[in-house]
Design a protein around this motif. Structure first.
Motif, PDB file in Angstrom:
ATOM      1  N   VAL A 100       2.005   8.490   7.128  1.00  0.00           N
ATOM      2  CA  VAL A 100       1.848   7.200   7.177  1.00  0.00           C
ATOM      3  C   VAL A 100       0.462   6.710   6.895  1.00  0.00           C
ATOM      4  O   VAL A 100      -0.063   5.864   6.115  1.00  0.00           O
ATOM      5  CB  VAL A 100       2.539   6.398   8.348  1.00  0.00           C
ATOM      6  CG1 VAL A 100       2.371   4.921   8.029  1.00  0.00           C
ATOM      7  CG2 VAL A 100       4.003   6.703   8.130  1.00  0.00           C
ATOM      8  N   THR A 101      -0.418   7.179   7.815  1.00  0.00           N
ATOM      9  CA  THR A 101      -1.975   6.725   7.911  1.00  0.00           C
ATOM     10  C   THR A 101      -2.469   7.399   6.489  1.00  0.00           C
ATOM     11  O   THR A 101      -3.342   6.500   5.764  1.00  0.00           O
ATOM     12  CB  THR A 101      -2.755   7.519   8.775  1.00  0.00           C
ATOM     13  OG1 THR A 101      -2.091   7.213  10.238  1.00  0.00           O
ATOM     14  CG2 THR A 101      -4.208   7.175   8.875  1.00  0.00           C
ATOM     15  N   VAL A 149      -1.117   7.481   3.536  1.00  0.00           N
ATOM     16  CA  VAL A 149      -0.646   6.907   2.327  1.00  0.00           C
ATOM     17  C   VAL A 149      -1.323   5.387   2.532  1.00  0.00           C
ATOM     18  O   VAL A 149      -1.823   4.731   1.571  1.00  0.00           O
ATOM     19  CB  VAL A 149       0.882   6.454   2.390  1.00  0.00           C
ATOM     20  CG1 VAL A 149       1.359   5.683   1.255  1.00  0.00           C
ATOM     21  CG2 VAL A 149       1.562   7.941   1.945  1.00  0.00           C
ATOM     22  N   LEU A 150      -1.234   4.785   3.659  1.00  0.00           N
ATOM     23  CA  LEU A 150      -1.676   3.208   3.790  1.00  0.00           C
ATOM     24  C   LEU A 150      -3.340   3.222   3.587  1.00  0.00           C
ATOM     25  O   LEU A 150      -3.784   2.313   3.045  1.00  0.00           O
ATOM     26  CB  LEU A 150      -1.325   2.932   5.140  1.00  0.00           C
ATOM     27  CG  LEU A 150       0.278   2.307   5.326  1.00  0.00           C
ATOM     28  CD1 LEU A 150       0.522   1.841   6.679  1.00  0.00           C
ATOM     29  CD2 LEU A 150       0.548   1.375   4.186  1.00  0.00           C
ATOM     30  N   SER A 151      -4.003   4.175   4.216  1.00  0.00           N
ATOM     31  CA  SER A 151      -5.410   4.083   3.974  1.00  0.00           C
ATOM     32  C   SER A 151      -6.060   4.440   2.790  1.00  0.00           C
ATOM     33  O   SER A 151      -6.792   3.823   2.161  1.00  0.00           O
ATOM     34  CB  SER A 151      -5.909   5.450   4.913  1.00  0.00           C
ATOM     35  OG  SER A 151      -5.564   6.582   4.731  1.00  0.00           O
ATOM     36  N   ALA A 172      -3.745   3.355   0.062  1.00  0.00           N
ATOM     37  CA  ALA A 172      -3.875   2.082  -0.627  1.00  0.00           C
ATOM     38  C   ALA A 172      -4.734   1.051  -0.198  1.00  0.00           C
ATOM     39  O   ALA A 172      -5.133   0.557  -1.152  1.00  0.00           O
ATOM     40  CB  ALA A 172      -2.280   1.859  -0.177  1.00  0.00           C
ATOM     41  N   ILE A 173      -5.265   0.865   1.075  1.00  0.00           N
ATOM     42  CA  ILE A 173      -6.322   0.061   1.360  1.00  0.00           C
ATOM     43  C   ILE A 173      -7.514   0.193   0.727  1.00  0.00           C
ATOM     44  O   ILE A 173      -8.258  -0.694  -0.031  1.00  0.00           O
ATOM     45  CB  ILE A 173      -6.587  -0.197   3.027  1.00  0.00           C
ATOM     46  CG1 ILE A 173      -5.376  -0.434   3.442  1.00  0.00           C
ATOM     47  CG2 ILE A 173      -7.706  -0.853   3.261  1.00  0.00           C
ATOM     48  CD1 ILE A 173      -5.203  -0.293   5.131  1.00  0.00           C
ATOM     49  N   LEU A 190       7.573   5.276   1.482  1.00  0.00           N
ATOM     50  CA  LEU A 190       6.145   4.984   1.603  1.00  0.00           C
ATOM     51  C   LEU A 190       5.531   4.310   0.306  1.00  0.00           C
ATOM     52  O   LEU A 190       4.672   3.829   0.311  1.00  0.00           O
ATOM     53  CB  LEU A 190       5.817   6.482   1.939  1.00  0.00           C
ATOM     54  CG  LEU A 190       5.611   7.003   3.279  1.00  0.00           C
ATOM     55  CD1 LEU A 190       5.138   8.320   3.593  1.00  0.00           C
ATOM     56  CD2 LEU A 190       5.263   6.009   4.373  1.00  0.00           C
ATOM     57  N   LEU A 192       5.401   0.704   0.555  1.00  0.00           N
ATOM     58  CA  LEU A 192       4.475   0.214   1.098  1.00  0.00           C
ATOM     59  C   LEU A 192       3.316   0.253   0.297  1.00  0.00           C
ATOM     60  O   LEU A 192       2.268  -0.499   0.622  1.00  0.00           O
ATOM     61  CB  LEU A 192       4.113   1.031   2.695  1.00  0.00           C
ATOM     62  CG  LEU A 192       5.494   0.874   3.629  1.00  0.00           C
ATOM     63  CD1 LEU A 192       5.328   1.765   4.596  1.00  0.00           C
ATOM     64  CD2 LEU A 192       5.455  -0.536   4.131  1.00  0.00           C
ATOM     65  N   PHE A 193       2.932   1.568  -0.194  1.00  0.00           N
ATOM     66  CA  PHE A 193       1.723   1.839  -0.818  1.00  0.00           C
ATOM     67  C   PHE A 193       1.535   0.734  -2.142  1.00  0.00           C
ATOM     68  O   PHE A 193       0.415  -0.004  -2.085  1.00  0.00           O
ATOM     69  CB  PHE A 193       1.903   3.030  -1.523  1.00  0.00           C
ATOM     70  CG  PHE A 193       0.770   3.647  -2.509  1.00  0.00           C
ATOM     71  CD1 PHE A 193      -0.468   4.137  -1.930  1.00  0.00           C
ATOM     72  CD2 PHE A 193       0.871   3.267  -3.790  1.00  0.00           C
ATOM     73  CE1 PHE A 193      -1.643   4.287  -2.803  1.00  0.00           C
ATOM     74  CE2 PHE A 193      -0.078   3.448  -4.579  1.00  0.00           C
ATOM     75  CZ  PHE A 193      -1.357   4.140  -4.305  1.00  0.00           C
ATOM     76  N   VAL A 209       0.939  -3.121  -0.743  1.00  0.00           N
ATOM     77  CA  VAL A 209      -0.695  -3.287  -0.532  1.00  0.00           C
ATOM     78  C   VAL A 209      -1.658  -3.117  -1.862  1.00  0.00           C
ATOM     79  O   VAL A 209      -2.509  -4.086  -2.072  1.00  0.00           O
ATOM     80  CB  VAL A 209      -1.172  -2.058   0.512  1.00  0.00           C
ATOM     81  CG1 VAL A 209      -2.853  -2.123   0.775  1.00  0.00           C
ATOM     82  CG2 VAL A 209      -0.558  -2.211   1.849  1.00  0.00           C
TER      83      VAL A 209
END
Length: 596
Positions: free
Chosen positions: A364-365, A367-369, A371-372, A451, A454-455, A458
């Motif tokens: 999760v970290t 993918v989200l990092s 994306a950010i 995922l 979420l990606f 963002v």
């Protein structure tokens, strides 16, 4: 009952094929209520003999006779046999209760209801003393779980859940402390006392364990050194002049003999005479018999003194089980559930097993990092200028590459990692390969969608891509198609090679080639390699994202005509099914225990 069982393997050398004898004429029997132990040093053939008796090896290089209640091995009989492998092959993220419940749902007869199957699973949990850890995960290398003894009991529970007539176990006490090992063997004795037939290999049991066995087969270099009651083995070896000179565990004494080691063992006069004659011929002064001399003496002694009388006893062998009398020769395979039930059970099991892996904080970290970082780099990008348009095209290409790369390297490990489980469960006829394959690939789809959502949420709004619901959801659909196509490629590579290192290497080269041919780095690809881009899911996904983003704004981007994207969708759908079909064909061709 088994008589004169032989087994050869064909070794493929540089010049010609050679045959190697693994077993030489093994004869014995075991009846209901008995525990037969197969003992011998490493490489003596005990695991091979166990696999032959359990119907796991069916090759033309097998000789002799193996019968069950005077009948040959059959598909019906397969459903009455439990086989516990040496390795504890279990899903680490399932609990003890879930593991045994899924085994019951897949293996118990169709005539039982779901509630009756679940009750049988609970009965086995209490029978094996697993009630305290029933809600604990099995665990593995990176997951904390139950103890070694509890894992072994779960493996045994997976097999006794079908109430087998015969139970085969390969080294059930390996890696366990003496107390836990004793409890396992005591449990096997309790199973046998309930009217079942138990056959187990054992490497070096303690004296307490040794005295729990009813019958014993001692093997040395594939030859039979002893078959009979375990309680009478020391008497037999004393009768042929081999007795321990110091107090020894009977198992240690027997393994020393099977290895040809006669230190601390009295040497019979016949063997001493043979050694002296050999020394006289070769003019040496070594007075100790060699391991080869000891082995030959023990084989000859058994064949001349015991073998014939044991064969006569086998003629009056008892039947295995009342249930096998009329049905043992039935050729029909008995599935425990219909195809649809197999699929639905495996689908649910797949989601439960892999949800922990998919939603680990690390993934999760990651993918989200990503994306950010992308959102910050392309913050509120503007496509109204040629430079801004080129920047946005770069972002869309990266999205196509990221969601093409990520699923491939997750999927290539699927079948190599589950090969041991697939082999074990297919050998027990738990399900059809088609039901497993479809459930295994379909159970990933709901997890694969979360995922990317979420990606994209963002990245999409931070980067200022086309802000309308239609474009967002179509972009999401394009990414999802790319993921499923890429996953199919990973499954095909993994299933074809079944080797993680080779699969990773091939996947790296393939994904890199697809990325380079993806339409962003090189616009004019030479004709003789232009076909590569049409096989690239990156290329089709990139084109599709461009068309979705600019369909209301521009007629072309970088020479690419903006149309409805039907060709790209069709190409991705073909890849989704084509790569999976290749993976399924590769699995079918893989050497697994036979099941239709």
């Amino acid at each position: 009952m088994f008589t004169d069982v032989t087994y050869k393997v064909i070794l493929k050398g540089m010049k010609a094929k050679q045959e190697k004898d693994i077993l030489h004429g093994i004869t014995g029997s075991v009846n209901p209520g008995e525990v037969l132990a197969l003992m011998g040093p490493s490489g003596s053939g005990k695991t091979t003999l166990l696999n032959l008796l359990g119907g796991r090896i069916m090759k033309p290089t097998v000789g002799g006779s193996i019968t069950y209640n005077d009948q040959p091995y059959s598909k019906f009989l397969k459903s009455r046999i439990g086989f516990v492998t040496q390795d504890d092959v279990l899903f680490p993220h399932l609990t003890v209760k879930e593991t045994l419940t899924y085994a019951a749902l897949l293996r118990l007869p169709k005539s039982l209801t779901r509630e009756e199957k679940e009750k049988r699973a609970m009965d086995v949990i209490y029978e094996l003393g697993l009630e305290r850890c029933q809600d604990t995960m099995i665990g593995g290398s990176f997951v904390r779980g139950v103890s070694g003894g509890e894992r072994k009991r779960v493996c045994i529970g997976n097999e006794i859940i079908i109430n087998p007539s015969l139970l085969f176990l390969d080294e059930p006490t390996s890696g366990l402390d003496s107390t836990t090992a004793l409890r396992i063997v005591q449990m096997l004795q309790d199973i046998a006392e309930a009217g079942k037939t138990v056959v187990t290999t054992i490497h070096q049991p303690s004296s307490r364990l040794f005295h729990k066995f009813d019958k014993l087969i001692l093997l040395g270099k594939g030859s039979l050194l002893y078959f009979g009651k375990a309680s009478e083995v020391m008497i037999y070896f004393s009768s042929i002049g081999c007795s321990p000179l110091i107090a020894m565990n009977p198992a240690e004494f027997l393994l020393d003999l099977a290895n040809g080691n006669v230190n601390d063992v009295s040497v019979p006069s016949e063997l001493e005479d043979r050694v002296q004659m050999e020394n006289a011929e070769t003019q040496t002064r070594n007075g100790k018999p060699s391991p080869t001399d000891v082995h030959e003496y023990l084989v000859e002694a058994y064949e001349t003194r015991v073998a014939e009388s044991e064969k006569k006893k086998l003629m009056a062998a008892l039947p295995l089980d009342e249930m096998l009398k009329s049905k043992v020769s039935s050729p029909k395979r008995n599935w425990g559930a219909s195809w649809w039930r197999q699929y639905s059970i495996l689908f649910c099991r797949g989601i439960k097993e892999r949800r922990h892996e998919y939603f680990s904080w690390l993934r999760v970290t990651q993918v989200l990092s990503t994306a950010i970082i992308l959102g910050l780099l392309w913050w509120r990008s503007d496509s109204s200028s040629p430079k801004g348009l080129q920047d946005q095209a770069g972002l869309l290409f990266f999205i196509a590459v990221f969601w093409g790369f990520f699923p491939v390297f997750t999927a290539i490990f699927t079948f190599p990692q589950e090969r041991a489980m697939l082999s074990k469960e297919r050998a027990a006829d738990m399900y059809r390969l088609s039901a497993y394959f479809l459930a295994r690939t379909m159970s990933d789809l709901p997890l694969d969608l979360i995922l990317p959502i979420l990606f994209l949420v963002v990245v999409y709004f931070m980067a200022g891509l086309t802000l309308d619901a239609g474009s967002f959801f179509l972009s999401l659909l394009a990414v999802f198609l790319c993921i499923v196509a890429a996953q199919g490629l990973g499954l095909a590579i993994g299933a074809t090679l079944m080797d993680m290192k080779r699969a990773t290497t091939l996947a790296s080269v393939t994904v890199m080639t697809f990325m380079l041919a993806g339409g962003y780095f090189v616009k004019e690809v030479p004709v003789f390699v232009s076909w590569i881009r049409y096989m690239s899911f990156n290329y089709h996904t990139y084109k599709l994202l461009i068309k979705i983003q600019y369909k209301h704004k521009l007629s072309s981007v970088n020479g690419m005509i903006i149309d409805d994207g039907l060709k790209e969708v069709t190409a991705l759908v073909i890849m989704v099914f084509g790569y999976r079909l290749l993976a399924y064909i590769s699995l079918r061709r893989m050497k697994l225990p036979s099941a239709a």
